[in-house]
Structures are given as C-alpha cells and as structure tokens.
Design an enzyme around this catalytic site. Structure first.
Site, PDB file in Angstrom:
ATOM      1  CD  GLU A  27      -3.221   0.606   2.100  1.00 57.41           C
ATOM      2  OE1 GLU A  27      -3.168  -0.444   2.761  1.00 57.41           O
ATOM      3  OE2 GLU A  27      -4.130   1.436   2.222  1.00 57.41           O
ATOM      4  CD  GLU A  57      -2.743   1.180  -4.408  1.00 53.97           C
ATOM      5  OE1 GLU A  57      -2.757   0.302  -3.518  1.00 53.97           O
ATOM      6  OE2 GLU A  57      -3.768   1.617  -4.962  1.00 53.97           O
ATOM      7  CB  CYS A 109      -7.144  -2.869   5.872  1.00 55.85           C
ATOM      8  SG  CYS A 109      -6.871  -1.327   6.692  1.00 55.85           S
ATOM      9  CB  SER A 157      -5.307   1.048  -1.296  1.00 58.06           C
ATOM     10  OG  SER A 157      -4.435  -0.042  -1.474  1.00 58.06           O
ATOM     11  CE  LYS A 162     -10.658  -7.392   8.498  1.00 52.09           C
ATOM     12  NZ  LYS A 162      -9.877  -7.062   7.290  1.00 52.09           N
ATOM     13  CD  GLU A 219     -11.620  -8.074   4.094  1.00 51.43           C
ATOM     14  OE1 GLU A 219     -11.249  -8.616   5.149  1.00 51.43           O
ATOM     15  OE2 GLU A 219     -11.118  -7.031   3.676  1.00 51.43           O
ATOM     16  CD  GLU A 251     -14.600  -9.109  -4.566  1.00 49.78           C
ATOM     17  OE1 GLU A 251     -15.639  -9.794  -4.740  1.00 49.78           O
ATOM     18  OE2 GLU A 251     -14.584  -8.038  -3.923  1.00 49.78           O
ATOM     19  CB  CYS A 265      -9.479  -3.581  14.666  1.00 51.61           C
ATOM     20  SG  CYS A 265      -9.634  -3.515  12.898  1.00 51.61           S
TER      21      CYS A 265
END
Ligand code: HC0
Length: 570
Positions: free
Chosen positions: A279, A282, A299, A319, A358, A361, A366, A504
């Site tokens: 990241e 990037e 994230c 990102s 999560k 996710e 994908e 978190c």
C-alpha cells in the site's frame, strides 16, 4: 454548580449533570437498561432508572433529567423499587426466557438486572412471540423475539455509523426494532460492522457463530488447518478470561490455538506488514505518476461496503490492496503450501478477527486468488473465547508461545493496525524511509493516535509535503467524503478510515462490553506492545524480506498483483 440531596446525601455538581451522574458522586448506582452514555442514547425508554423527586407527582427518569438547585431525590423507596420491578417483569413477560441457549447467556444486561432485583416470579401473563429470525446476513443475526425495544442499535446505526438501516416498528401491536422497509438485513445498506451487536443489552442482535465449522475442520485428519490472529485481538481476548483490559495476551492466544489443534499459527501482524509494503508503494506510485489521490485505505471491510453503498463514485480512491486478512490467505495457499508440499485444496485458512464484517469480506466472490477461497472461516474474538472455554483451556495461566514460521514475525507497525491511526502511522514509518532512504528521526506519529474523530498529520518526503487524514466511525468518514466531494481535500494524499470507533479494538466482534473507556485502555495496550517489539517498521520485518526474495519479487510485482490486490468497481 447545583446543590441537591440524593438519598439524604448532599451533592454539588455542574449545571446540566443528570440525576444518574450526580448519584454516582454519592456512591449510588441507579440501575439502567436502555441508557448508553457512549453513543449518547438517553431516551428514557425502559424506565428502569426512575426515581422520586420531592414535589413531583410522577417518577422521573434519572438518565435524562438534569439536576436542579435544591432538588431532593430518592432512588430507593418502596414505590421506586416496586415500579422498577413491575417494569422489569413486564419486559420479562415479553421475553422468550431461553437463557441457557442464548448467545448472551452470562453476559446479558436483562439477566443481570433480574438477578439484581431478585426477581423470582413474573406476575403478568407471558406473551408468546414468534417473529422469524433474520439470518440473511453472513455476519449478523437478528432475533426480534428477544428485542426489548431499547433502541440502542437504532442510535448506533443512525448516529455513530450514519448507515441507518434499523428503526422502531410496531408489529402485531408490539414495539420491536426492525429493518427499514421490512426487508432482510442482507438486502439493505448494512455494512455488517456489528456495532449493533456490541450495544445490544440482550441477545437480539449477535454475530453468526461459525465455531462448528472450525471444530469440524480441526477434527478432519485430511485437512491442514492454519489460523491467523488479528492485531486487535492480541490485546482484547484476555478480557473474556478475567484479565485486565488492554493486557497483551499474544503468547497465550498462540498457545491456546495450538492446544485447540491448529496445524500452524500465524500472525496477521505479519500480513499487516505485507500490506504496508504494497500500500505504501502504491501510494508513492500514485504520487509520482499522477494517480487518483487522496488514496484511501482498504483494510476495513465495513468501510469498503459503506463506500460501495453510499459513495460508489469515490471507489477509484481506494487502494487496490486487499486487507491483511485477505493477503495472508492466498500466500498460505501458494507459497506456504508449496514449501510444505501440501495440496492447497486441503488447507483450511481460519482467521480470528475483532470484526463481524471480516466474515463478509472473506465471503466476497472475488477473494479467491489462489484458485481457492483466500480465507475459509472467520471467527470473531467472542467466538474464539467461547471455543477456548468449551475446550476447558485455562487461558490466563497458559505459558506464552511463539507463532510458527514462516509468517511468525510481526512488527510494531503491524500491531498498531488494531487502533485508529495505526495503518497511517505504519505506512508513514515505511513510506518515509523507502522514499528518502533516510532513517526516520521520530518513529511515533502521535498526531494520528487517539479517539478524536478526525486527525491529520503531514510529513516531508524529498521536499514534498505529504498530507494525511484519519477517521474512525463512519459518521466521521462521511464528513470527510462530503468534504472531498466539495473539493476541500485536494491537497491531501492519503486517508485512513476504520469503520468502528477506536479502530479494530472497538470492532463489532470484540468482547462485550466495549465502552469508550475500554477502547482507550485497549489502544494503550496496542501501543505498549508496539514499543516492546524488536522490529517496529514493516520493511524491516525479516519474514517479509524473505517472502519477497523467495516468492513475490518486489512490491507491486506481477505476483503481488495477482495474489494481494483486488479491484472495487463503482
Ligand atoms: Fe483489523 Fe486488519 S487491523 S482490519 O482493524 O488492515 O478486523 O485487528 O485484522 O485484515 O491487520 C480487523 C484488526 C485486522 C486486517 C489487520 C487491517
């Protein structure tokens, strides 16, 4: 200041203080049920906190009545006690009373109040509720039969997260919280953050329990079951075993997971370091090549879902990096499986996360870069706590053990991912040193730490000022998105958003209760651990260097893109 008398005790408090708060000053804890200070929820709906005020005919609710000069308050008269008992019995008459099989058994505010009030019988006819369970979502289950209409979930969803999918409804003459439009939760804009489950006083909203799937995998001799533990879980799981809030229990989590039978125990902090490498690179590339800025962190899955629902036009800012959870999975199912000579189809990747989103996710279609699911099963902190208890493991007295190779080293930078501002601070530690080739004069970016809703910092990189913003809680994220759309954030380069207040450590899968004070103590635990770790910058992690040397090549390489990056399209 205002002077008053509570239960015969004189007390002086600032004007505007509620009776509830004033009573605490004279060691009187007035019972509450719907009230929740942290989210500003003081509607006085449940009427458990009623008290007598001299000169007033009716009881008043202590949670939302400000004190007045000369007030005389009585909190414990026979009439008050009887009224509270009646209220409680009426709630209980409407409640399914399935305590032994309820997910909140032993940690339920209604159960505790029934014990506190010494309720032995219910003098009202029982109401049978048969509302269907809403288990449409991969992460959150609603059981309207247990709803006590306190509306905390409505307030947190509406005010703290600005998602607003819940409302108070009247169904069959009964007041219960339901989903707006009467549709299943999975069909709404719910971001699955689980803040509703954190504030629910009873078992009306809770996380989907996936522990049976993990028990089954552990019992299957053909499976190689690998587990990773998120940064925030390190400093929170101990609370489920009576350890002080903020205790670093990392070594004990590793020991417990080994005793449960996992074949390899890896650290998500390592994967967080990997995320920073990708990241951070990037970001530098976007800055050099004129890419879309500011770049957003990717994230926190509730945040991604929030953007997809509310600001799809801003997705090009996100990102392309997967989250650490989703990066470790494909690396385990390729590099690690090859090293070990295991067929990736036999690898089961389990994550221990502080977060209900999560689960969502991991289930995104994908997320299957190796040809297999990146992550197979996600357990929240609460679910892992339950498994450890079920196995009879004496967690607090376990010896500390180390993670397994080759993903056993996590840096302090990876550790601070668990607190708001941590991803940004970790990124700045690495981006500065990679871009300038110099050692950072000061490692701690204190400007981005702490519970302030929106924080900002700036750092000089080769003569260019890099400006960054950090937000936590989606109401704060929404503020930033509106500013961005209004063209007010043009000179910013990087924005970190964490869905949950505090990051978190305040995730929807964390131990209950999770209050502001508890969040602050957990954050302190995160930074304590950062200070103690031998490596504090992601690019110095020896396991990361090895992974790039042996497998990935370099950040943003073809292989990295294949395994570690994804695309969110508007
Ligand atoms: Fe987090 Fe994470 S830091 S989102 O808050 O990035 O859930 O703890 O595991 O993936 O590392 C949660 C916590 C993670 C991920 C990491 C990130």
């Amino acid at each position: 200041m205002v002077s008053l008398v509570i239960d015969g005790q004189k007390v002086e408090v600032p004007r505007g203080t509620t009776i509830l708060e004033a009573a605490k000053k004279v060691q009187v804890n007035i019972p509450t049920l719907c009230y929740l200070k942290d989210i500003g929820h003081d509607v006085g709906a449940c009427r458990i906190c009623i008290v007598e005020v001299e000169g007033q005919r009716d009881f008043v609710t202590a949670c939302n009545t400000p004190v007045e000069e000369g007030m005389v308050v009585r909190t414990n008269t026979p009439a008050v006690r009887e009224a509270r008992r009646m209220t409680l019995e009426l709630i209980l008459a409407n409640h399914p009373m399935e305590c032994p099989t309820c997910p909140r058994n032993g940690n339920c505010e209604l159960q505790s109040l029934a014990a506190q009030f010494n309720i032995r019988e219910i003098r009202f006819p029982r109401v049978r509720r048969e509302f269907p369970l809403d288990d449409s979502s991969v992460a959150i289950i609603r059981d309207p039969n247990k709803c006590i209409a306190c509306r905390r979930c409505v307030t947190v969803c509406e005010n703290v997260q600005t998602v607003g999918v819940l409302e108070l409804q009247k169904v069959d003459g009964q007041a219960i919280v339901g989903v707006k439009g009467g549709v299943p939760l999975a069909e709404t804009n719910c971001v699955q953050c689980g803040q509703c489950a954190l504030v629910c006083p009873v078992g009306a909203i809770y996380e989907r329990d996936d522990t049976d799937k993990v028990w089954a995998a552990l019992a299957d001799p053909t499976k190689h079951v690998v587990v990773q533990t998120a940064p925030a879980v390190h400093v929170t799981i101990g609370e489920m075993f009576g350890m002080p809030v903020g205790t670093d229990a990392t070594g004990k989590i590793v020991a417990a997971l080994r005793r449960l039978g996992f074949d390899a125990v890896f650290d998500t902090n390592f994967a967080a370091d990997l995320t920073i490498m990708e990241e951070g690179s990037e970001l530098l590339e976007r800055i050099e090549k004129g890419g879309v800025l500011p770049q957003f962190t990717s994230c926190s899955p509730g945040w991604i879902k929030f953007l997809e629902h509310f600001y799809p036009e801003l997705l090009p800012h996100v990102s392309s990096c997967k989250s650490p959870q989703q990066m470790l999975g494909p690396v385990v199912k390729t590099y690690y499986a090859q090293k070990k000579g295991i067929d990736p189809k036999d690898v089961v990747m389990v994550s221990i996360m502080p977060c209900t989103a999560k689960k969502f996710e991991a289930a995104r279609p994908e997320m299957n870069a190796s040809g297999y699911r990146d992550v197979d099963i996600v357990l929240t902190s609460r679910e892992l706590g339950r498994m450890i208890k079920e196995a009879g493991i004496d967690f607090a007295n376990l010896p500390d053990e180390n993670y397994d190779d080759p993903f056993g080293t996590g840096t302090g930078a990876g550790q601070i991912f668990g607190a708001t501002g941590g991803v940004m601070e970790a990124a700045l530690r690495t981006a500065y040193e990679l871009a300038t080739g110099k050692t950072l004069p000061k490692l701690d970016f204190v400007e981005v730490r702490g519970m302030k809703g929106v924080k900002e910092a700036a750092v000089e990189l080769n003569g260019k000022t890099i400006k960054v913003l950090v937000a936590h809680g989606l109401a704060n994220a929404r503020l930033l998105m509106e500013k961005l759309k209004a063209g007010e954030l043009k000179d910013y380069h990087f924005i970190e958003v964490m869905t949950c207040p505090g990051g978190c450590i305040g995730g929807g899968g964390q131990p209950i209760p999770t209050t502001t004070e508890i969040r602050e103590q957990r954050i302190a635990g995160i930074y304590e651990r950062d200070k103690k770790l031998p490596y504090r910058k992601s690019h110095e992690n020896p396991d990361i260097k090895k992974l790039y040397e042996e497998f990935l090549g370099k950040p943003l390489s073809h292989k990295s893109h294949e395994l570690l990056h994804t695309k969110y399209t508007p």
